[in-house]
Write an enzyme that holds these catalytic residues in place. Structure first.
Site, PDB file in Angstrom:
ATOM      1  N   SER A  57      36.115  54.275  36.050  1.00 33.73           N
ATOM      2  CA  SER A  57      37.288  54.521  35.719  1.00 33.73           C
ATOM      3  C   SER A  57      37.505  54.838  34.173  1.00 33.73           C
ATOM      4  O   SER A  57      36.117  55.133  33.831  1.00 33.73           O
ATOM      5  CB  SER A  57      37.352  52.465  35.633  1.00 33.73           C
ATOM      6  OG  SER A  57      38.060  52.644  34.982  1.00 33.73           O
ATOM      7  N   SER A  66      36.090  55.031  44.167  1.00 37.49           N
ATOM      8  CA  SER A  66      35.597  55.020  45.378  1.00 37.49           C
ATOM      9  C   SER A  66      33.527  55.500  45.180  1.00 37.49           C
ATOM     10  O   SER A  66      33.183  55.984  45.411  1.00 37.49           O
ATOM     11  CB  SER A  66      35.726  56.118  46.457  1.00 37.49           C
ATOM     12  OG  SER A  66      35.817  57.391  45.896  1.00 37.49           O
TER      13      SER A  66
HETATM   14  N1  LIG Z   1      39.398  66.401  30.632  1.00 38.51           N
HETATM   15  C1  LIG Z   1      39.481  65.615  29.909  1.00 38.51           C
HETATM   16  N2  LIG Z   1      39.472  65.898  28.672  1.00 38.51           N
HETATM   17  C2  LIG Z   1      39.759  64.968  27.538  1.00 38.51           C
HETATM   18  N3  LIG Z   1      40.215  63.902  27.725  1.00 38.51           N
HETATM   19  C3  LIG Z   1      40.616  62.983  28.842  1.00 38.51           C
HETATM   20  C4  LIG Z   1      40.664  64.318  30.155  1.00 38.51           C
HETATM   21  N4  LIG Z   1      40.364  63.877  31.251  1.00 38.51           N
HETATM   22  C5  LIG Z   1      41.382  62.862  31.461  1.00 38.51           C
HETATM   23  N5  LIG Z   1      41.116  62.767  29.845  1.00 38.51           N
HETATM   24  C6  LIG Z   1      41.522  61.186  29.557  1.00 38.51           C
HETATM   25  O1  LIG Z   1      41.021  60.173  29.598  1.00 38.51           O
HETATM   26  C7  LIG Z   1      41.379  59.089  30.407  1.00 38.51           C
HETATM   27  C8  LIG Z   1      41.502  57.984  31.666  1.00 38.51           C
HETATM   28  O2  LIG Z   1      41.347  58.790  32.615  1.00 38.51           O
HETATM   29  P1  LIG Z   1      42.003  59.097  33.930  1.00 38.51           P
HETATM   30  O3  LIG Z   1      43.748  57.682  34.162  1.00 38.51           O
HETATM   31  O4  LIG Z   1      42.747  60.352  34.814  1.00 38.51           O
HETATM   32  O5  LIG Z   1      41.293  58.696  34.645  1.00 38.51           O
HETATM   33  P2  LIG Z   1      40.389  57.843  35.945  1.00 38.51           P
HETATM   34  O6  LIG Z   1      39.239  58.760  36.226  1.00 38.51           O
HETATM   35  O7  LIG Z   1      41.561  57.719  36.635  1.00 38.51           O
HETATM   36  O8  LIG Z   1      40.511  56.129  35.791  1.00 38.51           O
HETATM   37  P3  LIG Z   1      40.262  54.761  36.405  1.00 38.51           P
HETATM   38  O9  LIG Z   1      39.940  55.068  37.604  1.00 38.51           O
HETATM   39  O10 LIG Z   1      40.089  54.008  36.101  1.00 38.51           O
HETATM   40  O11 LIG Z   1      42.036  55.109  36.994  1.00 38.51           O
HETATM   41  C9  LIG Z   1      42.927  59.452  29.836  1.00 38.51           C
HETATM   42  O12 LIG Z   1      43.103  59.016  28.607  1.00 38.51           O
HETATM   43  C10 LIG Z   1      42.687  60.598  29.844  1.00 38.51           C
HETATM   44  O13 LIG Z   1      44.066  61.328  29.145  1.00 38.51           O
END
Ligand SMILES: Nc1ncnc2c1ncn2[C@@H]1O[C@H](COP(=O)(O)OP(=O)(O)OP(=O)(O)O)[C@@H](O)[C@H]1O
Ligand SMILES: [Mg+2]
Length: 209
Positions: free
Chosen positions: A39, A111
């Site tokens: 996450s 996953s």
């Molecule tokens: N490449 C990146 N560089 C810097 N910050 C990032 C990057 N990718 C995502 N973030 C930031 O990290 C945070 C989490 O990203 P995201 O919601 O895409 O994660 P996730 O893996 O989908 O989490 P979850 O499993 O909880 O849904 C967000 O605030 C996003 O803006």
């Protein structure tokens, strides 16, 4: 009598328009890009960025995001190991249908269990399941804590949180690994470009006989 799973008297009905016809129509090849990671590792961000990149290249994709699917298809499931397995199984089956429709299906879900991801891989023809590991360190994810869930998990207010008190099993043989280099995380569009290049190199972005 045909038995499939728990159903009996089930027969497959073949349709005249098939996957190849749809791929020709779309000039692309259907596949599944499966983004796994903790996450906060950036899965949804990458999924959206990749969707935008493919759209700008005239390629049809669709994002199956774990959280969004729990609003509908999977809203009767929780986070026990059994429910997580069923969650992944359903998304795997839907992803397989999207790939059969000729789309580039982008599935973004934590996953956490290898066995569940491998079961989804096994649903697709060889090479059509592209596993992308968002290898973002737990410390970075926890520092981001975009949803405030790590704070709650650390305080014991959420039980069974992946990375805290539930395991995450990293892929052993994924197609693409995206990692933080020297403390610097590539931008979402850089990562999307890398995945799109992989798809291009493997012939998914055009249809040729
Ligand atoms: N490449 C990146 N560089 C810097 N910050 C990032 C990057 N990718 C995502 N973030 C930031 O990290 C945070 C989490 O990203 P995201 O919601 O895409 O994660 P996730 O893996 O989908 O989490 P979850 O499993 O909880 O849904 C967000 O605030 C996003 O803006
Ligand atoms: Mg997400």
């Amino acid at each position: 009598m045909a038995t499939v799973g728990n159903s009996t008297n089930i027969f497959w009905h073949e349709c005249p328009v098939n996957k190849v016809d749809r791929q020709k129509l779309l000039n692309q090849r259907g596949c599944v890009v499966w983004i796994t990671g903790l996450s906060g590792s950036g899965k949804s961000t990458l999924a959206c960025s990749l969707g935008r990149e493919l759209h700008s290249r005239g390629k049809l994709s669709y994002v199956l995001d774990g959280d969004n699917l729990r609003h509908g298809l999977n809203k009767n499931l929780g986070f026990s190991a059994e429910d997580r397995a069923e969650n992944i199984r359903r998304v795997g089956e839907v992803a397989k249908l999207f790939a059969d429709a000729g789309l580039i299906c982008i599935a973004s879900l934590i996953s956490p269990y290898r066995k569940d991801r491998d079961a989804c891989r096994a649903m697709l023809p060889d090479g059509n399941f592209v596993e992308v590991f968002m290898n973002t360190p737990l410390e970075v994810c926890e520092q981001r804590d975009a949803k405030g869930l790590y704070k709650l998990a650390r305080a014991g207010k959420i039980k069974g949180f992946t990375g805290i008190d539930d395991p995450y099993e990293p892929p052993l043989n994924c197609e693409i690994e995206l990692r933080t280099l020297n403390g610097i995380c590539p931008t979402p569009s850089e990562m999307a470009g890398q995945v799109a290049s992989y798809l291009g190199d493997r012939g998914f972005l055009h249809y040729t006989e």
